[in-house]
Write an enzyme that holds these catalytic residues in place. Sequence first.
Site, PDB file in Angstrom:
ATOM      1  N   GLY A  72       0.813  -1.216   0.000  1.00 27.19           N
ATOM      2  CA  GLY A  72       0.000   0.000   0.000  1.00 27.19           C
ATOM      3  C   GLY A  72       0.840   1.256   0.000  1.00 27.19           C
ATOM      4  O   GLY A  72       0.351   2.325  -0.358  1.00 27.19           O
ATOM      5  N   THR A  73       2.100   1.127   0.410  1.00 24.53           N
ATOM      6  CA  THR A  73       2.978   2.306   0.451  1.00 24.53           C
ATOM      7  C   THR A  73       3.064   2.933  -0.937  1.00 24.53           C
ATOM      8  O   THR A  73       3.170   2.217  -1.942  1.00 24.53           O
ATOM      9  CB  THR A  73       4.394   1.883   0.905  1.00 24.53           C
ATOM     10  N   THR A  74       3.037   4.258  -0.970  1.00 23.30           N
ATOM     11  CA  THR A  74       3.172   4.969  -2.253  1.00 23.30           C
ATOM     12  C   THR A  74       4.511   5.723  -2.255  1.00 23.30           C
ATOM     13  O   THR A  74       5.199   5.786  -1.249  1.00 23.30           O
ATOM     14  CB  THR A  74       1.997   5.946  -2.443  1.00 23.30           C
ATOM     15  N   ALA A  97      -1.286  -1.164  -5.134  1.00 21.63           N
ATOM     16  CA  ALA A  97      -2.369  -0.233  -5.481  1.00 21.63           C
ATOM     17  C   ALA A  97      -2.046   1.106  -4.842  1.00 21.63           C
ATOM     18  O   ALA A  97      -1.652   1.150  -3.673  1.00 21.63           O
ATOM     19  CB  ALA A  97      -3.710  -0.741  -4.968  1.00 21.63           C
ATOM     20  N   PHE A 100      -6.378   1.353  -2.144  1.00 20.89           N
ATOM     21  CA  PHE A 100      -7.097   0.082  -2.035  1.00 20.89           C
ATOM     22  C   PHE A 100      -8.600   0.259  -1.852  1.00 20.89           C
ATOM     23  O   PHE A 100      -9.326  -0.731  -1.782  1.00 20.89           O
ATOM     24  CB  PHE A 100      -6.523  -0.743  -0.870  1.00 20.89           C
ATOM     25  N   HIS A 132      -4.471  15.657   2.343  1.00 19.36           N
ATOM     26  CA  HIS A 132      -4.149  14.561   3.270  1.00 19.36           C
ATOM     27  C   HIS A 132      -3.683  15.139   4.601  1.00 19.36           C
ATOM     28  O   HIS A 132      -3.344  16.314   4.688  1.00 19.36           O
ATOM     29  CB  HIS A 132      -3.040  13.662   2.703  1.00 19.36           C
ATOM     30  N   LYS A 136       1.700  12.873   6.015  1.00 14.33           N
ATOM     31  CA  LYS A 136       1.943  12.224   4.714  1.00 14.33           C
ATOM     32  C   LYS A 136       3.263  12.702   4.119  1.00 14.33           C
ATOM     33  O   LYS A 136       3.519  13.895   4.017  1.00 14.33           O
ATOM     34  CB  LYS A 136       0.780  12.494   3.746  1.00 14.33           C
ATOM     35  N   THR A 143      -2.504   8.287  -5.232  1.00 16.60           N
ATOM     36  CA  THR A 143      -3.851   8.276  -5.824  1.00 16.60           C
ATOM     37  C   THR A 143      -4.007   9.420  -6.823  1.00 16.60           C
ATOM     38  O   THR A 143      -4.562   9.238  -7.918  1.00 16.60           O
ATOM     39  CB  THR A 143      -4.905   8.408  -4.702  1.00 16.60           C
TER      40      THR A 143
END
Length: 240
Positions: A72-74, A97, A100, A132, A136, A143
């Site tokens: 899930g880490t971006t 992704a 998610f 966010h 972050k 996204t």
Amino acid sequence: MKIALIGYGKMGKTIEEVAISKGHIISCRLDSSDFDPSELANSDVAIEFTQPDAAVSNILKCYEANVPIIVGTTGWYDKYEVLSKKAREENKALFTATNFSIGVNILFHLNEKLAGIMNNFSEYKVHMDETHHLQKKDHPSGTAVTLAEGIINSLNRKKKYIGLLDGQEAEISAFDLQIISKRQPDIPGYHKVTYESEIDEITISHNAKNRQGFAQGAVLAAEWIKGKTGVFGMNDLLNF
Ligand SMILES: NC(=O)c1ccc[n+]([C@@H]2O[C@H](COP(=O)([O-])OP(=O)(O)OC[C@H]3O[C@@H](n4cnc5c(N)ncnc54)[C@H](O)[C@@H]3O)[C@@H](O)[C@H]2O)c1
């Protein structure tokens, strides 16, 4: 299923709640870089939500332990091609992704469709916003980058995106898609695409009320990947 949590912060803890409520067992909680791949030996799958500079090494540790990994880490996607190739060549399992949440994945589809329609309506100017929480680390959010790529792939008049923090200035050409990133307390994730003409405005947006949607999607991906090898994303899971 025995699930290893790599990263036990806001997302790791929410995933734990969701996984336990679905009858899964948390086999280990690994919350710093100093763990050894052997600590994953007792797990069916790992779910990784850490930070951009940690994801690549964690993916490699899962490959070494032969444990499928849900990431899930971006903010690490410059290494995506290399890691995907390695997964395919060595029969490992990688699921990534940028988001998610099912709702956001529905938005991704609407976004591409709308961008395609807008090829016929040049009077509309498009721009994006994302907000966010203050912790972050990356911007624009993963996204927002996926939404921007969806627009650039479908709308001929945009060629690349430019990400700016709120208040930052830059030269923006007509071919650039501007994304403004705002950081405010306690916001799990808000994304908006705006098309604006002289006479009206069309917006599509997604607002995450909490982190449950991300966690549910990640656990769903963990259940789905069992027994598979290869490289996957939400389109494979949701069958859009
Ligand atoms: N894909 C999605 O749907 C989605 C949704 C929400 C958040 N995210 C992303 O997930 C990541 C984590 O988000 P969060 O809100 O849980 O962050 P967080 O800061 O609350 O938690 C991150 C945790 O990772 C741990 N960590 C750092 N380096 C590590 C390493 N090398 N190995 C193991 N653990 C390590 C930290 O100690 C911390 O507890 C961020 O990149 C965020 O952008 C993705």
